[in-house]
Structure formats: C-alpha cells, structure tokens
Design a protein around this motif. Structure first.
Motif, short mmCIF file in Angstrom:
data_model
loop_
_atom_site.label_atom_id
_atom_site.label_comp_id
_atom_site.label_asym_id
_atom_site.label_seq_id
_atom_site.Cartn_x
_atom_site.Cartn_y
_atom_site.Cartn_z
N LYS A 54 -7.00 11.07 3.59
CA LYS A 54 -8.16 10.18 3.51
C LYS A 54 -8.14 9.41 2.20
O LYS A 54 -8.40 8.21 2.15
CB LYS A 54 -9.44 10.99 3.66
N ARG A 55 -7.83 10.12 1.11
CA ARG A 55 -7.78 9.51 -0.21
C ARG A 55 -6.68 8.45 -0.26
O ARG A 55 -6.88 7.35 -0.81
CB ARG A 55 -7.51 10.59 -1.25
N ASP A 56 -5.51 8.77 0.30
CA ASP A 56 -4.39 7.84 0.27
C ASP A 56 -4.69 6.57 1.06
O ASP A 56 -4.36 5.47 0.62
CB ASP A 56 -3.13 8.50 0.85
N TYR A 57 -5.34 6.72 2.21
CA TYR A 57 -5.66 5.54 3.01
C TYR A 57 -6.67 4.65 2.30
O TYR A 57 -6.55 3.42 2.31
CB TYR A 57 -6.18 5.93 4.39
N ARG A 58 -7.65 5.25 1.66
CA ARG A 58 -8.63 4.45 0.93
C ARG A 58 -7.95 3.65 -0.18
O ARG A 58 -8.23 2.46 -0.37
CB ARG A 58 -9.73 5.34 0.35
N GLY A 59 -7.00 4.29 -0.87
CA GLY A 59 -6.24 3.58 -1.91
C GLY A 59 -5.45 2.42 -1.34
O GLY A 59 -5.37 1.34 -1.95
N LEU A 60 -4.85 2.63 -0.16
CA LEU A 60 -4.09 1.58 0.49
C LEU A 60 -4.99 0.39 0.84
O LEU A 60 -4.63 -0.78 0.61
CB LEU A 60 -3.42 2.12 1.75
N TRP A 61 -6.17 0.69 1.39
CA TRP A 61 -7.09 -0.39 1.76
C TRP A 61 -7.51 -1.18 0.53
O TRP A 61 -7.59 -2.41 0.57
CB TRP A 61 -8.32 0.17 2.47
N ILE A 62 -7.77 -0.48 -0.57
CA ILE A 62 -8.20 -1.16 -1.80
C ILE A 62 -7.08 -2.06 -2.32
O ILE A 62 -7.34 -3.19 -2.75
CB ILE A 62 -8.64 -0.12 -2.85
N ILE A 63 -5.83 -1.59 -2.26
CA ILE A 63 -4.70 -2.41 -2.71
C ILE A 63 -4.60 -3.68 -1.87
O ILE A 63 -4.38 -4.78 -2.39
CB ILE A 63 -3.39 -1.59 -2.64
N ARG A 64 -4.76 -3.52 -0.55
CA ARG A 64 -4.67 -4.69 0.34
C ARG A 64 -5.79 -5.69 0.05
O ARG A 64 -5.56 -6.90 0.01
CB ARG A 64 -4.76 -4.24 1.79
N ILE A 65 -7.01 -5.18 -0.11
CA ILE A 65 -8.15 -6.07 -0.38
C ILE A 65 -7.95 -6.78 -1.71
O ILE A 65 -8.21 -7.99 -1.83
CB ILE A 65 -9.47 -5.27 -0.37
#
Length: 117
Positions: A54-65
């Motif tokens: 869950k933590r890793d996916y949130r980080g990925l979304w933030i990088i994309r945004i």
C-alpha cells in the motif's frame, strides 16, 4: 489396553507444515521444527508485505502526479494545496490515472488548482 500414539494426526499436521514451506531451502524445508518456525516467519513477512504494498503504491502515484504537475509548471505540494482550496476531492490513485490516461482532463484540474491558489 495399549496407549494410542497419534500417528495419523501427527503425520497430517507435519504434512500441512511441509506443504506451507514448499520451496524453502536447506533444513527449513525438511526438518519439522525448523519448518514450523519458517512457516511462522513466512506468514509474518507476508502480512508486512501486504502493508508495504500500500505504501509503495501511494509513493508511485505521488511520483506520477509530481511528474505530470512539473510538466504543467506547478509543484506537487502546491498542487495538493490547491486541490484542497478548490474543494476537489480526488484521491492520488485517480489523479495519477487521470494524468496518464486523460492529459486534457488533468490540464483542466491544474487550471482550477492554479485559479484557487
């Protein structure tokens, strides 16, 4: 009367443990006591991994945004602040999907955010 030793039940329990550590190397895949310990560690690590995912996916979304925002001349932190001020309630997962799949839609969101700032 002879005492009953739990042969079948014990064998079934051992097989269940061995099935759980299938693929483990060395003694942890063969010896019962070590296999039991390996099974416990396996389950603990699996639970930890589910939380980390869950933590890793949130980080990925933030990088994309952040990348999409930088292309449009605004920083991620300013963008999130502007979203709150503009009362746009879209989560980070959906924002990253919009940024990838619908760049024009993301442009309109960025314009609203800039107007709110």
């Amino acid at each position: 009367m002879p005492r009953v030793r739990k042969g079948a039940a014990r064998r079934k329990a051992h097989k269940r443990v061995q099935k759980g550590v299938k693929g483990h190397r060395s003694a942890a895949g063969r010896l019962h006591r070590l296999a039991k310990e390996a099974n416990v560690r396996k389950e603990v690590n699996a639970r930890v991994g589910r939380k980390l995912k869950k933590r890793d996916y949130r980080g990925l979304w933030i990088i994309r945004i952040n990348a999409a925002c930088r292309e449009r001349g605004i920083r991620y932190s300013q963008f999130i602040n502007g979203l709150k001020k503009a009362n746009i309630e879209v989560n980070r997962k959906m924002l990253s999907e919009i940024a990838i799949a619908d760049p024009k839609g993301f442009d309109t969101i960025v314009e609203q955010v800039k107007a709110a700032l």
